[in-house]
Enzyme design. Structure first.
Site, PDB file in Angstrom:
ATOM      1  N   MET A 129       0.812  -1.198   0.000  1.00  0.00           N
ATOM      2  CA  MET A 129       0.000   0.000   0.000  1.00  0.00           C
ATOM      3  C   MET A 129       0.855   1.263   0.000  1.00  0.00           C
ATOM      4  SD  MET A 129      -3.207  -0.332   2.627  1.00  0.00           S
ATOM      5  CE  MET A 129      -3.654   1.380   2.599  1.00  0.00           C
ATOM      6  N   ASP A 130       1.723   1.379   1.017  1.00  0.00           N
ATOM      7  CA  ASP A 130       2.485   2.612   1.197  1.00  0.00           C
ATOM      8  C   ASP A 130       3.484   2.807   0.063  1.00  0.00           C
ATOM      9  OD1 ASP A 130       1.076   2.703   3.554  1.00  0.00           O
ATOM     10  OD2 ASP A 130       2.739   1.997   4.789  1.00  0.00           O
ATOM     11  N   ASN A 131       3.455   4.002  -0.503  1.00  0.00           N
ATOM     12  CA  ASN A 131       4.315   4.402  -1.619  1.00  0.00           C
ATOM     13  C   ASN A 131       4.076   3.589  -2.876  1.00  0.00           C
ATOM     14  OD1 ASN A 131       5.613   6.690  -0.605  1.00  0.00           O
ATOM     15  ND2 ASN A 131       6.917   5.406   0.656  1.00  0.00           N
TER      16      ASN A 131
END
Length: 171
Positions: free
Chosen positions: A1-3
């Site tokens: 999810m992140d980045n």
């Protein structure tokens, strides 16, 4: 999810500018470990602040491409969210808002992505791709610009091209 789906790099830059009055040049983050471009402890503070994960901007093009992929393939969203307990509820709420077409059954919050068995994994970290048995795709982020061990995708338009999705415009 992140980045990959959530633009935590830009969110960190924006939050830093808002809280400290200093606008950092994004290029100063290139090639250094994630979080190292900020004064010590600042990113950890952000990651443990209520609302930080919930208010992250959506990565350009991710919604359109993931929606198109989900119409042809089974998609799982996997996040190693256990390190930051506040992120669990916030990431789920964020996904429900921005990716409502993805069922809760296809969302996996874990401590280590080594448990993932799939055909492909799109991720921004070597630590998550290194032991993956399927085909890894490295999503470009400042902290990974020097890595050369993986097939790289720089944005969601390139993901759409990689999976030969037609009629998908990643905006």
């Amino acid at each position: 999810m992140d980045n990959v789906m959530a633009d935590l790099t830009q969110h960190s830059l924006d939050t830093y500018a808002k809280e400290y009055g200093i606008q950092l040049d994004p290029a100063t983050l290139d090639g250094i470990p994630e979080g190292s471009g900020f004064p010590e402890g600042v990113v950890l503070k952000f990651l443990n602040t209520p609302g930080f994960f919930r208010n992250a901007p959506v990565m350009a093009g991710s919604q359109e491409v993931i929606k198109a992929l989900s119409e042809k393939h089974e998609i799982f969203i996997v996040s190693a969210a256990m390190e930051f307990p506040l992120s669990l509820a916030e990431k789920l709420a964020w996904l429900n808002e921005h990716f409502s077409f993805i069922s809760w059954r296809n969302i996996v919050f874990c401590g280590s992505k080594t448990i993932v068995e799939a055909d492909y994994m799109i991720d921004d970290h070597d630590k998550n791709l290194r032991y993956f048995k399927g085909a890894p795709l490295l999503f470009t982020a400042p902290h990974n610009v020097t890595l050369t061990d993986y097939k790289r995708v720089n944005n969601w338009e390139e993901v759409a091209t990689f999976f030969a999705l037609s009629n998908v415009e990643a905006v």
